[in-house]
Design a protein around this motif. Sequence first.
Motif, PDB file in Angstrom:
ATOM      1  N   TYR A 227       0.825  -1.196   0.000  1.00 34.52           N
ATOM      2  CA  TYR A 227       0.000   0.000   0.000  1.00 34.52           C
ATOM      3  C   TYR A 227       0.868   1.258   0.000  1.00 34.52           C
ATOM      4  O   TYR A 227       0.682   2.174  -0.799  1.00 34.52           O
ATOM      5  CB  TYR A 227      -0.913  -0.020   1.234  1.00 34.52           C
ATOM      6  CG  TYR A 227      -1.871   1.123   1.318  1.00 34.52           C
ATOM      7  CD1 TYR A 227      -2.959   1.194   0.463  1.00 34.52           C
ATOM      8  CD2 TYR A 227      -1.685   2.130   2.257  1.00 34.52           C
ATOM      9  CE1 TYR A 227      -3.847   2.259   0.536  1.00 34.52           C
ATOM     10  CE2 TYR A 227      -2.563   3.193   2.332  1.00 34.52           C
ATOM     11  CZ  TYR A 227      -3.640   3.253   1.477  1.00 34.52           C
ATOM     12  OH  TYR A 227      -4.509   4.306   1.544  1.00 34.52           O
ATOM     13  N   ARG A 228       1.874   1.246   0.899  1.00 37.45           N
ATOM     14  CA  ARG A 228       2.753   2.414   1.004  1.00 37.45           C
ATOM     15  C   ARG A 228       3.608   2.577  -0.239  1.00 37.45           C
ATOM     16  O   ARG A 228       3.888   3.695  -0.669  1.00 37.45           O
ATOM     17  CB  ARG A 228       3.631   2.300   2.245  1.00 37.45           C
ATOM     18  CG  ARG A 228       2.859   2.461   3.560  1.00 37.45           C
ATOM     19  CD  ARG A 228       3.789   2.389   4.739  1.00 37.45           C
ATOM     20  NE  ARG A 228       4.919   3.282   4.555  1.00 37.45           N
ATOM     21  CZ  ARG A 228       4.895   4.559   4.897  1.00 37.45           C
ATOM     22  NH1 ARG A 228       3.832   5.075   5.448  1.00 37.45           N
ATOM     23  NH2 ARG A 228       5.937   5.317   4.683  1.00 37.45           N
TER      24      ARG A 228
ATOM     25  N   THR B 148       1.619   4.282  -2.740  1.00 38.91           N
ATOM     26  CA  THR B 148       1.565   5.718  -2.479  1.00 38.91           C
ATOM     27  C   THR B 148       2.828   6.404  -2.985  1.00 38.91           C
ATOM     28  O   THR B 148       2.771   7.436  -3.647  1.00 38.91           O
ATOM     29  CB  THR B 148       1.425   5.969  -0.964  1.00 38.91           C
ATOM     30  OG1 THR B 148       0.395   5.123  -0.476  1.00 38.91           O
ATOM     31  CG2 THR B 148       1.098   7.410  -0.684  1.00 38.91           C
TER      32      THR B 148
ATOM     33  N   ARG C 283       2.820   6.745  -6.652  1.00 42.22           N
ATOM     34  CA  ARG C 283       1.930   7.814  -7.120  1.00 42.22           C
ATOM     35  C   ARG C 283       2.562   9.183  -6.899  1.00 42.22           C
ATOM     36  O   ARG C 283       2.409  10.088  -7.722  1.00 42.22           O
ATOM     37  CB  ARG C 283       0.585   7.718  -6.414  1.00 42.22           C
ATOM     38  CG  ARG C 283      -0.217   6.532  -6.927  1.00 42.22           C
ATOM     39  CD  ARG C 283      -1.634   6.543  -6.390  1.00 42.22           C
ATOM     40  NE  ARG C 283      -2.376   5.416  -6.930  1.00 42.22           N
ATOM     41  CZ  ARG C 283      -2.429   4.226  -6.346  1.00 42.22           C
ATOM     42  NH1 ARG C 283      -1.797   4.013  -5.214  1.00 42.22           N
ATOM     43  NH2 ARG C 283      -3.117   3.240  -6.903  1.00 42.22           N
TER      44      ARG C 283
END
Lengths: 243, 204, 218
Positions: free
Chosen positions: A221-222, A225, A228
């Motif tokens: 998930y990180r 991020t 992105r």
Amino acid sequence: MSLWEYANPVKFLRLSERVLPWLWGLSAVCLVVGLVWGFFFTPDDFRQGSTVKIIYLHVPSALMAINAWFMMLVASLIWIVRRHHVSALAARAAAPVGVVMTLIALFTGAIWGQPMWGTWWAWDPRLTSFLILFLFYLGYIALWEAIEDPDTAADLTSILCLVGTVFAVLSRYAVNFWNQGLHQGASLSLDKEENVADVFYQPLLLCIAGFVLLFFALVLYRTGTEIRVRRTRALIAREGKLA
Amino acid sequence: MELTVTDLAVGRGGVPVLAGVSFALAAGEVLVLRGPNGAGKTTLLRCIAGLQEPMAGQIAGAEDRIAYAAHADGLKSALTVAENLAFWAAVFGQSGIDQAMTAFDLHDLQDRRAGQLSAGQKRRLGLARLVVTDRPVWVLDEPTVSLDAASVALFADAVRAHLAAGGAALIATHIDLGLDAGVLDVAPFRARVDAVRSSDEAFL
Amino acid sequence: MRALLLRDLRLALRAGGGFGLGLAFFLIVIVLVPFSVGPAAELLGRIAPGVLWLGALLACLLSLDRLLAVDWEDGALDLLATSPLPLEGVLAIKAVAHWITTGLPLVVAAPVFGVLLNLASPGYGVLVLSLLLGTPALSMIGAFGAALTVGIKRGGLLLSLLVLPLYVPILIFGAEAARRGAEGLDPTTPLLMLAGITGVVLALMPFAAGAVLRVNLR
């Protein structure tokens, strides 16, 4: 089809988006079942009483604290050798998760140690090593934060991770030499007879599985991020030049 | 002996600045780089000097043959003029600093500490360093900043002497040094968005 | 290489404080200890080896952020990187110069400061020996830390955060040897460990430091 295909950020994102819900779900199931089972459906230890049950948080978090660093080491090596951006970003993403795992291990250890040893903290080799590991994490994260250019930061932190690993291992031995401690032997090991008893063992394995899955979910998930963020940066750079 | 740059692309902070730069510099030649501020002259020179990796392209004939000088002269204010020069001479395996002192008219200042020099005198000392390195290719980034007219003339003479001795020079400058120099305007080489794979490109 | 060493030493001598400052800091730390733990001679004697080692370590740390920063700011580092000297060699020399200006005076002064802390008489030789073996590694690791943080404005604090965890094994073995010496025990094992760590650090750290400095220069 090679594993390295997922070094491409876009492909990595697509894959992680598909995998993530499963990881979150599975880790939640493992953790809930493991913890409920461990807390409410296992007998108290004949010596340690009910305090032993903190093992279901303590052992998995301690394991993941070390494994997170190990993952960062592998990711750093991949970045140095093959220069895949995703790898560097995954190392960056894993560090805060590792810090939290280290903190959980330290705090649950203190809570466990108080009734057992009569003290919240002792300069026992294992405890001390974890404190040192915590410091290494802090330095690693601080270096990432301090450098603006992402490639420079990735290079520097990778080398710091390599050097840090050597010194962390060295510290572990030095600390052992410096003080033989209070801490009980390993709760789990593959080659020893004296593992914890089966009743504790099975829920513990579930909890460990839950922590491992949680770790992967958080790191994926990180990393997503971070990717992105970089993507935004790249887009801004492109727009800026077009203008 | 020739410095050849082929299809070079350079970047700053992972963002490409110049692309497709090609030129050749033979012994006895000067090439002057021109272009507006921020065009990438400094980045190009740093790359040729070996301080940063090119993003694409080749540089031939630069290895261990370049004397580089940029905005900062690397002088130690606590050391005297002669000591500063002698240090750089020793680093480059040379011993004589006399020729360099004469070329930049530093003899009167030789026992002064570098910290007590004016900006122009410091610059002269920084440029004198080039002479003591005994390297054939000078790569200079705005060498005439804070020099007065007389010092610029000294500098131009030093470059001429260097060329006559079989050296070459690549200079980014805005003023006319009175040298018989080729000119390379870097503006046309400004990197287009998709000209080079920048480090961020992978994320698009 | 020799020219670089001589230049750095000359600079440290002339440009205020290279030699003296670390030593003065060491002295102040030692003087502050009795104020904080009380003047009882027995207690001071017991903690003396560890306090002396800790003081030496902090004094080493104090001057690290100037190790490369000065040469970085005035452009000398760029010029050195384009010179025939290998960057690894430049860093090793810088560490040696740092050791001569900071570490060596500490080693020499440590016995005198030991008297202030009532260090037991058999401990002096081992204390000096352990510092002699350990401080070069402190300087070399410091050079690595300085190379990591050289491009960062106000990197001093970060430098400490990065370098201090790396100092842990050296501090442990150094202080342990000094403690054993003071208590009349055999200090051979920790001394050998210390020598081993220093040897490995001196052999390999210049390459790690060179690699990070190259990244920072580009």
